[in-house]
Design a protein around this motif. Structure first.
Motif, PDB file in Angstrom:
ATOM      1  N   UNK A 237       0.547  -1.252   0.348  1.00  0.00           N
ATOM      2  CA  UNK A 237       0.208  -0.250   0.144  1.00  0.00           C
ATOM      3  C   UNK A 237       0.835   1.623  -0.628  1.00  0.00           C
ATOM      4  N   UNK A 238       2.180   1.179   0.917  1.00  0.00           N
ATOM      5  CA  UNK A 238       2.886   2.540   1.100  1.00  0.00           C
ATOM      6  C   UNK A 238       3.332   2.827  -0.687  1.00  0.00           C
ATOM      7  N   UNK A 239       3.688   2.006  -1.439  1.00  0.00           N
ATOM      8  CA  UNK A 239       4.005   1.436  -2.288  1.00  0.00           C
ATOM      9  C   UNK A 239       2.750   1.815  -3.805  1.00  0.00           C
ATOM     10  N   UNK A 240       1.600   2.422  -3.475  1.00  0.00           N
ATOM     11  CA  UNK A 240       0.787   2.430  -5.015  1.00  0.00           C
ATOM     12  C   UNK A 240       0.638   0.360  -5.300  1.00  0.00           C
ATOM     13  N   UNK A 241       1.335  -0.248  -4.457  1.00  0.00           N
ATOM     14  CA  UNK A 241       0.668  -1.484  -5.651  1.00  0.00           C
ATOM     15  C   UNK A 241      -0.223  -2.330  -5.437  1.00  0.00           C
ATOM     16  N   UNK A 242      -0.944  -3.060  -6.110  1.00  0.00           N
ATOM     17  CA  UNK A 242      -2.494  -3.405  -5.954  1.00  0.00           C
ATOM     18  C   UNK A 242      -1.965  -5.173  -5.640  1.00  0.00           C
TER      19      UNK A 242
END
Length: 319
Positions: A237-242
């Motif tokens: 989530x912190x890296x914007x990865x689904x």
């Protein structure tokens, strides 16, 4: 000490090339892949003193041949002396001695000195990404158990690192005991190319190795329930990865019908990585490691991953 590189082709080299029956896979690899950066790093580990040795460029390609065709060191020496297509691929010049099994064995340590047990796959993948083969929209992660090359020791000795293979450990899967290592992979979801590898002891929890496998930007990560943890959900989530990791139940977490449907969709995306492990085990014989210790076995897995990507590259280029 390295032999000086002679860029001019001799008549003997030309005549040898005319007699060589083309090996389409090796010819395509030579056409598509540039190994010069890896060669430069290897040459930097040699000194200027002593007898001239085999060229780093030759020995590096011998390593690739071994994993492309499943050859031991003695078999590699024998095949190089017999097959002209192999001599052409490694760049062996007319009158140049075939590397013997001792030279091949010693060269592995030189690859570790050059840090290629960790970086060789990255050097290749940079070229695959530039050429558009490594897409990195989605990333698949998984791990498999690989047996140690030594007989099983007493469990206490294994835990204390006093066994002949000091880094191997015991673990259980589906009620069966295993002794050895765990090979972790990340794979490009579009073209099934291996992105990263990591060798750990067999008792390592898969979820702890997610971050080291995701070293390049990606939109989504798919994995089985072993990767479902609060730490990994937060990291993604912190890296914007689904988050494509299958959700697992717990004593305080019950899965509903919607959870099961989402898990089924994620599993269909994730299962492509199983074909990669099947290739490593069936075609490259990766059911048992060859060496002792994490570093040497990391080099082995890296070379197998490079060999797999090279073969996959040939298939993609011909499609």
């Amino acid at each position: 000490m390295q032999q000086p590189e002679d860029k001019q082709e001799s008549f003997e080299d030309w005549a040898l090339a005319q007699r060589t029956r083309p090996n389409e896979v090796l010819e395509k690899i030579s056409e598509l892949v540039d190994l010069s950066e890896a060669e430069r790093r290897l040459e930097a580990t040699y000194c200027d003193l002593g007898r001239p040795g085999h060229r780093a460029a030759v020995l590096l390609r011998v390593m690739l041949l071994q994993h492309l065709y499943g050859l031991s060191d003695p078999q590699a020496e024998a095949q190089l002396g017999d097959r002209l297509s192999f001599q052409k691929f490694v760049g062996l010049r007319a009158g140049e001695a075939v590397p013997d099994e001792t030279a091949i064995c010693r060269f592995r340590q030189r690859m570790i000195q050059a840090n290629l047990h960790e970086q060789l796959l990255d050097l290749l993948n940079g070229q695959l990404a530039d050429a558009g083969y490594l897409v990195r929209r989605t990333t698949l992660v998984d791990a498999t158990l690989v047996e140690s090359s030594r007989q099983r020791p007493d469990p206490t000795s294994a835990r204390e690192g006093k066994a002949p293979d000091p880094d191997a450990r015991y673990t259980k899967k589906y009620g069966k005991s295993y002794y050895g290592y765990k090979a972790h992979l990340s794979v490009d979801g579009d073209n099934q190319l291996i992105g990263q590898t990591k060798v750990t002891a067999a008792d390592t929890y898969d979820g702890d190795v997610l971050a080291p496998l995701i070293t390049s930007p990606t939109r989504a990560v798919y994995g089985d329930k072993a990767y479902d943890s609060k730490a990994n959900r937060t990291w993604l989530a912190q890296r914007g990865v689904a988050n494509g990791i299958l959700k697992k139940a717990a004593h305080h977490i019950k899965l509903g019908a919607a959870d099961h449907r989402r898990n089924a969709r994620k599993a269909r995306r994730r299962r492509a990585i199983e074909r990669v492990f099947a290739h490593l085990k069936h075609w490259l014989g990766y059911r048992r490691v060859r060496y002792l210790g994490l570093i040497k076995n990391q080099l082995e897995l890296t070379l197998k991953a490079v060999a797999y990507n090279l073969r996959r590259l040939v298939s993609l280029a011909q499609a």
